[in-house]
Each structure stands twice: as C-alpha cells, then as structure tokens.
Write a protein that holds these residues in place. Structure first.
Motif, PDB file in Angstrom:
ATOM      1  N   ARG A 152       0.831  -1.209   0.000  1.00 26.67           N
ATOM      2  CA  ARG A 152       0.000   0.000   0.000  1.00 26.67           C
ATOM      3  C   ARG A 152       0.859   1.250   0.000  1.00 26.67           C
ATOM      4  NH1 ARG A 152      -2.629  -2.722   4.110  1.00 26.67           N
ATOM      5  NH2 ARG A 152      -1.781  -1.264   5.644  1.00 26.67           N
ATOM      6  N   PHE A 153       1.899   1.243   0.831  1.00 26.87           N
ATOM      7  CA  PHE A 153       2.777   2.403   0.978  1.00 26.87           C
ATOM      8  C   PHE A 153       4.215   1.993   0.654  1.00 26.87           C
ATOM      9  CE2 PHE A 153      -0.521   2.780   4.383  1.00 26.87           C
ATOM     10  CZ  PHE A 153      -1.272   3.779   3.785  1.00 26.87           C
ATOM     11  N   PRO A 154       4.535   1.775  -0.613  1.00 25.12           N
ATOM     12  CA  PRO A 154       5.860   1.226  -0.959  1.00 25.12           C
ATOM     13  C   PRO A 154       7.024   2.130  -0.588  1.00 25.12           C
ATOM     14  CG  PRO A 154       4.662   1.946  -2.924  1.00 25.12           C
ATOM     15  CD  PRO A 154       3.682   1.984  -1.797  1.00 25.12           C
ATOM     16  N   PHE A 155       6.771   3.431  -0.402  1.00 29.63           N
ATOM     17  CA  PHE A 155       7.855   4.356  -0.060  1.00 29.63           C
ATOM     18  C   PHE A 155       8.404   4.090   1.336  1.00 29.63           C
ATOM     19  CE2 PHE A 155       3.660   6.179   0.501  1.00 29.63           C
ATOM     20  CZ  PHE A 155       3.652   6.572   1.823  1.00 29.63           C
ATOM     21  N   LEU A 156       7.640   3.393   2.182  1.00 28.00           N
ATOM     22  CA  LEU A 156       8.123   3.107   3.535  1.00 28.00           C
ATOM     23  C   LEU A 156       9.279   2.112   3.528  1.00 28.00           C
ATOM     24  CD1 LEU A 156       4.780   2.852   5.577  1.00 28.00           C
ATOM     25  CD2 LEU A 156       6.342   4.791   5.384  1.00 28.00           C
ATOM     26  N   ILE A 157       9.524   1.444   2.415  1.00 26.33           N
ATOM     27  CA  ILE A 157      10.636   0.501   2.352  1.00 26.33           C
ATOM     28  C   ILE A 157      11.965   1.206   2.574  1.00 26.33           C
ATOM     29  CG2 ILE A 157      10.927   0.707  -0.152  1.00 26.33           C
ATOM     30  CD1 ILE A 157      11.341  -2.494   1.963  1.00 26.33           C
ATOM     31  N   ALA A 158      12.036   2.496   2.253  1.00 25.40           N
ATOM     32  CA  ALA A 158      13.294   3.236   2.436  1.00 25.40           C
ATOM     33  C   ALA A 158      13.664   3.350   3.908  1.00 25.40           C
ATOM     34  CB  ALA A 158      13.180   4.629   1.818  1.00 25.40           C
ATOM     35  N   LEU A 159      12.692   3.255   4.806  1.00 22.58           N
ATOM     36  CA  LEU A 159      12.989   3.326   6.237  1.00 22.58           C
ATOM     37  C   LEU A 159      13.792   2.121   6.707  1.00 22.58           C
ATOM     38  CD1 LEU A 159       9.535   4.538   7.635  1.00 22.58           C
ATOM     39  CD2 LEU A 159      11.454   5.908   6.798  1.00 22.58           C
ATOM     40  N   PHE A 160      13.764   1.040   5.919  1.00 28.59           N
ATOM     41  CA  PHE A 160      14.445  -0.200   6.312  1.00 28.59           C
ATOM     42  C   PHE A 160      15.682  -0.455   5.461  1.00 28.59           C
ATOM     43  CE2 PHE A 160       9.903  -0.539   7.135  1.00 28.59           C
ATOM     44  CZ  PHE A 160       9.874  -0.913   8.465  1.00 28.59           C
ATOM     45  N   ALA A 161      16.142   0.565   4.741  1.00 29.49           N
ATOM     46  CA  ALA A 161      17.267   0.380   3.826  1.00 29.49           C
ATOM     47  C   ALA A 161      18.516  -0.103   4.550  1.00 29.49           C
ATOM     48  CB  ALA A 161      17.551   1.685   3.084  1.00 29.49           C
ATOM     49  N   ALA A 162      18.787   0.465   5.734  1.00 28.78           N
ATOM     50  CA  ALA A 162      19.998   0.073   6.456  1.00 28.78           C
ATOM     51  C   ALA A 162      19.942  -1.395   6.868  1.00 28.78           C
ATOM     52  CB  ALA A 162      20.177   0.961   7.686  1.00 28.78           C
ATOM     53  N   ARG A 163      18.753  -1.849   7.311  1.00 30.56           N
ATOM     54  CA  ARG A 163      18.615  -3.258   7.679  1.00 30.56           C
ATOM     55  C   ARG A 163      18.779  -4.163   6.449  1.00 30.56           C
ATOM     56  NH1 ARG A 163      16.669  -4.917  12.723  1.00 30.56           N
ATOM     57  NH2 ARG A 163      17.362  -3.350  14.218  1.00 30.56           N
ATOM     58  N   ILE A 164      18.218  -3.743   5.342  1.00 25.20           N
ATOM     59  CA  ILE A 164      18.332  -4.538   4.115  1.00 25.20           C
ATOM     60  C   ILE A 164      19.787  -4.661   3.691  1.00 25.20           C
ATOM     61  CG2 ILE A 164      17.771  -4.564   1.642  1.00 25.20           C
ATOM     62  CD1 ILE A 164      15.120  -3.201   2.369  1.00 25.20           C
ATOM     63  N   ASN A 165      20.546  -3.583   3.886  1.00 23.41           N
ATOM     64  CA  ASN A 165      21.951  -3.580   3.491  1.00 23.41           C
ATOM     65  C   ASN A 165      22.857  -4.273   4.510  1.00 23.41           C
ATOM     66  OD1 ASN A 165      21.420  -2.208   1.134  1.00 23.41           O
ATOM     67  ND2 ASN A 165      21.709  -0.201   2.064  1.00 23.41           N
ATOM     68  N   GLY A 166      22.262  -4.762   5.582  1.00 22.53           N
ATOM     69  CA  GLY A 166      23.048  -5.503   6.562  1.00 22.53           C
ATOM     70  C   GLY A 166      23.889  -4.651   7.468  1.00 22.53           C
ATOM     71  N   GLU A 167      23.500  -3.383   7.659  1.00 25.88           N
ATOM     72  CA  GLU A 167      24.286  -2.464   8.479  1.00 25.88           C
ATOM     73  C   GLU A 167      23.734  -2.448   9.894  1.00 25.88           C
ATOM     74  OE1 GLU A 167      23.683   0.997   6.210  1.00 25.88           O
ATOM     75  OE2 GLU A 167      25.202   0.499   4.735  1.00 25.88           O
TER      76      GLU A 167
END
Length: 540
Positions: free
Chosen positions: A519-534
């Motif tokens: 529904r709100f795909p822009f919220l994925i940017a809030l998890f960018a650091a976790r996705i990148n393994g940082e």
C-alpha cells in the motif's frame, strides 16, 4: 537463528550509494542517531537500492477537464429573467413529462406482462422480445419523444442515418447527458448495457428491462466477461435489436472524449459510431458537476434546447485478430473525435469516481485530483480499486485548496516528523520542487516503486532482518529499533500510529508487513539500512 528464506544475492551487500558506515563506538544515543540520520540522508535517491532507474518523471498532467459543466453563470440577469418568464411554461412541461412517463410505463408494463424471459430481471440466454410486444413498445417510444419535447427539444437535427442492423449490429456513442439514452430509445429501441444499480430505479428499471438490457458490474471481472459474451450473442442474432453502448462509461461535457472501454469492440463486429452534440450559448446541457434536479430545472426553463445527432460511417474491426479490441477502439475513438472536432484524452470513468469522492469529502478544486487513469493503468497496471484506496489516504493527509499535500502533513499520517530521510522520500514524489505534491504524483510514485525489480525481494529481506526469530513477528520495540538504523525513531506518542499503519494488533506478521509496503511502498526506504546488513553496536 538462520533465516528460513535465503536473502537474494543482490540484497546481501550494501546497495545504497549513501549508505551508513557501520559505527562500532558512539559517544551517546543522541550523537549516534544524528550521525546515522545525517549519513543516510546526504543527497541521492532513497530508493537506489531497488533499481538503477531514476525516479519517475511522468508526463505533465493534461489541463483538460472533461467532466466540468460549462454554464457560464447561474445568477446572471438574463438567466433570472428567463427563468421567471418561463416558470408557467416549466409547470406545463412538468405535467407533460409526468403524463408521458405514466403512459410509457403503463405500456411497458403491459408489454412485459406474462413474458417469462423478463420476469424480475432479464436472464442470460433469454430469447428476443416477441413481435407483438415490440409493437406495443411503440407507445413507450412515442412517450419518450414527448419527454424530449417537455425538456425543450422541440426538434432534433440529424445527419446521416442508422446503418442496417445486418451491417452494423453494434452502435457506440459519446455520452453527454441523460437525454442521450432517451433519444436512442425513441430512435432505435436498442438493447443497452447498463449498470446493475439502474435496475432499482423506479420506472427506469422496468423500461430498460423491456430493452433486454445487459447488466454489468464494472468492478467484477466475471460480470464484465459475461456482459461481453451477451453482447456477442445478441449482436450475432438478427432477431435481437442492435446493441447500443456508451464506451466512455460515463457522461462528459462533450468537449473531450475520454478513454473507451473495450466491451463493444471485443466481439469483433462492425460498429457504427454516433456523435451527439448539444450546441448552447447560455446553458450547458451536459451532466457534469451539476445535480440532476438542477439540470432538469434548467432544461424546463429554456425556450429551446439544441441537440444534434450525427451517424458516422461504419468502422470495421482490424483484420489481425490480436489487435482487435485495442486498435478497434482507437480507430472508432479517432473517427468520433474527428467528427466532434475534439481531442481524445486518457481520462476514464475512474477519474470521475476520484473527482466525485473529492467532492464528497468537501474538497476544493476537485478536478485537480484526477490522474488520467487510463494512462496510469496502462503504464503502471494500477487498478481503480487501488487508486481509490490511495485516494483515501491522500485525503487523510489534509490537502490544501489546490489539492496539494505538504511534507509535514504527508508524514503526520504515519506519526513521523520531517527527518532528513523523510524529506528525501517526499522529494522523490515532489519532482517539481514545489514543496507539495498532487494526488497524481503520489499515485504514480507509489506505482513506480512497486514496479521496481527488487521491491518484492527488499520487502521480504526487510521483514527477515527485523522480525523476532522466535515468534516470526515484529513488535513495537523491534520496529523502533529498526528505524534507528535510518532515522531518529518517532516520539513515544507517535510510535503507535506508525505501528498501526502496519497492523492494529500488538505484533506485525509477515503478511501484515508485506501488505502495508504494497500500500505504501515508499516506507521501504525506512528499512534500507537493515536490508543492506548495516548494524550499530554501542559500547557503554
């Protein structure tokens, strides 16, 4: 605990060009968080980890408003004088209208009496109306002409003539007013395609049943498919009347054509286009942003209302079957637009729904909410249902009088402040740099993000990196901890609001998480650091 879903190789390494450099030592919570927020928000695209594509730069919105009634003024001196002068005439016309409706309804009731194929509602596969019943319906057709007369259509200019039913079993017309179907009922007595809801309208429901109506629920794929099959069946049999469709699906102001629906063109039969015009100076007769009662009253208080009907040459389907519906509809639309001397647009029935919802919400400049849904659907695959759902969220963001939302109001819906990262995300939509966005920009931006090749994998990876290994869910504490990787976590009073965006319960499941990001795909940017393994390790 190992993740049950392996992380895609493309997501196993840092992908953000401006990613956070892992910090092993921090002097304090505040400094650590400020440094993290600053490092993740220094320029760049916050969604670069999803694709190498640049953010969308959609074409400029069309300034056309195909639904706006063009009556210059409701309160000018001429209008008031004409209305007062014609009030006695309006009363007489109203009486004639009532008598014509009553006589037509009575004749229709008799014509349908005892006809098993039209009990309650016409059924699929029903046979054609017997000849004696059709002859009796001439009483109703003549009544329809008196109805037109009562509305001020004393004469109607016609150009060309209807093609033989054997040559063109399907007729399509632009749709400007409720007068259009009354005229065609009198002129052709066709079979029509109508919304389910029309069956319940007093008098009207009975009369359209006599026209062997094809009912359709435009929001049901099964219903649309069944309607196309019925169109094909009735067009194939010469014992049925010709089939009339308004491919625009709703009324416009006649100065534009909106996107055609393909139901009339899928069967592949020759089509005769008809264009209807309502020339006027003081009073626009189109059924746009005007109530039915006001429109009828204005018609009753006119000296004469002008109407022109032009039958165009038959349009034949393309020889290549794979191109049938799309090209057939485009060819027909071009022929009608050329005859009307108007421009076809990418607006559709869905845009009229969007504008109507904005009107219902009490917003100003409601035409600014339209998005050219035919183009959006073709380019991004967004359905009307999805667009209407996003519209509800956009309306909750407190748009201003110009139908624009500022960053502060945008993020307030999620309980977030305008942190540097949030500003970057908002700027992704605000490609015009106006510090505010339209619903069109919001819709296209969300649709573009969902189409990115790594979006689905990023959502799954984000959940795996944030979830509790034991419960496979995300708690409020874990969500706040995940946000520390990218932004300053929201205040305690706002955290429940963001959490409820994902789920109203006390735990966020995988399905809840994925559905929210859809529904709100822009919220994925809030998890960018976790996705990148940082990760961040603080030593006290």
């Amino acid at each position: 605990m190992a993740s049950r879903n392996p992380i895609p190789a493309s997501l196993s390494t840092p992908l953000l060009s401006d990613s956070i450099t892992p910090s092993r030592v921090a002097n304090g919570h505040a400094n650590h968080h400020h440094e993290a927020a600053a490092s993740v928000c220094e320029g760049g695209d916050p969604f670069a980890f999803l694709s190498e594509d640049r953010p969308p730069q959609p074409r400029e919105a069309s300034p056309a408003d195909p639904f706006r009634n063009g009556t210059p003024s409701w309160g000018d001196a001429y209008g008031w004088a004409r209305t007062l002068l014609l009030l006695p005439v309006a009363v007489a016309r109203l009486v004639l209208f009532g008598l014509a409706i009553a006589i037509g309804y009575a004749a229709t009731w008799v014509a349908l009496r005892g006809w098993t194929d039209s009990r309650e509602r016409p059924r699929e596969g029903a046979g054609p109306m017997p000849a004696w019943r059709r002859r009796l319906m001439w009483v109703t057709r003549i009544s329809a002409r008196f109805i037109l007369f009562s509305f001020g259509y004393h004469w109607i200019r016609k150009k060309g003539k209807p093609a033989a039913r054997e040559l063109a079993p399907i007729v399509v017309s632009n749709h400007v007013s409720y007068i259009d179907p009354i005229f065609f009922f009198y002129e052709l007595f066709p079979t029509i395609v109508s919304s389910d809801s029309h069956d319940a309208i007093p008098f009207v429901g009975t009369i359209i049943r006599a026209m062997q109506v094809i009912y359709v629920d435009r929001f049901s794929q099964a219903s649309r498919k069944a309607a196309v099959n019925e169109i094909k069946r009735k067009a194939a049999g010469n014992s049925f009347p010709r089939v009339l469709l308004f491919p625009e699906g709703t009324t416009t102001n006649g100065r534009f054509l909106i996107s055609f629906q393909h139901g009339a063109f899928i069967p592949g039969y020759p089509v005769q286009p008809v264009v209807v015009r309502y020339p006027h100076v003081h009073f626009d007769q189109s059924w746009g942003n005007i109530s039915l009662g006001k429109l009828m009253f204005k018609m009753f208080t006119q000296f004469h209302n002008f109407m022109e009907v032009e039958y165009l040459p038959i349009v034949y389907p393309p020889e290549i079957k794979q191109e049938n519906a799309l090209h057939f509809a485009e060819n027909t639309s071009y022929a009608m637009a050329h005859a009307l001397n108007v421009l076809p647009t990418s607006y559709s029935y869905a845009d009229s729904m969007i504008m109507a919802r904005a009107v219902e919400a009490g917003k100003e400049n409601c035409s600014n909410y339209m998005v050219e849904m035919a183009w959006v659907k073709e380019a991004y695959g967004v359905s009307t249902t999805e667009a209407m759902e996003l519209l509800e969220h956009f309306l909750a963001m407190n748009p201003d009088s110009n139908a624009r939302v500022k960053a502060r109001d945008f993020w307030a819906l999620f309980g977030l402040d305008c942190s540097p990262l949030c500003k970057k995300i908002f700027h992704y939509f605000d490609f015009e740099n106006k510090e505010s966005i339209t619903f069109r920009q919001f819709l296209i931006g969300c649709a573009h993000l969902r189409k990115q090749p790594l979006f689905e994998g990023a959502c799954l990876t984000a959940f795996e990196k944030c979830k509790d290994p034991e419960t496979s869910t995300i708690s409020p504490v874990q969500l706040a901890d995940a946000l520390r990787s990218s932004i300053l976590p929201p205040a305690d009073i706002a955290m429940p609001k963001l959490f409820q965006t994902f789920d109203a319960d006390d735990k966020i499941s995988k399905d809840d998480f994925i559905a929210c990001l859809a529904r709100f795909p822009f919220l994925i940017a809030l998890f960018a650091a976790r996705i990148n393994g940082e990760v961040y390790i603080e030593i006290v």
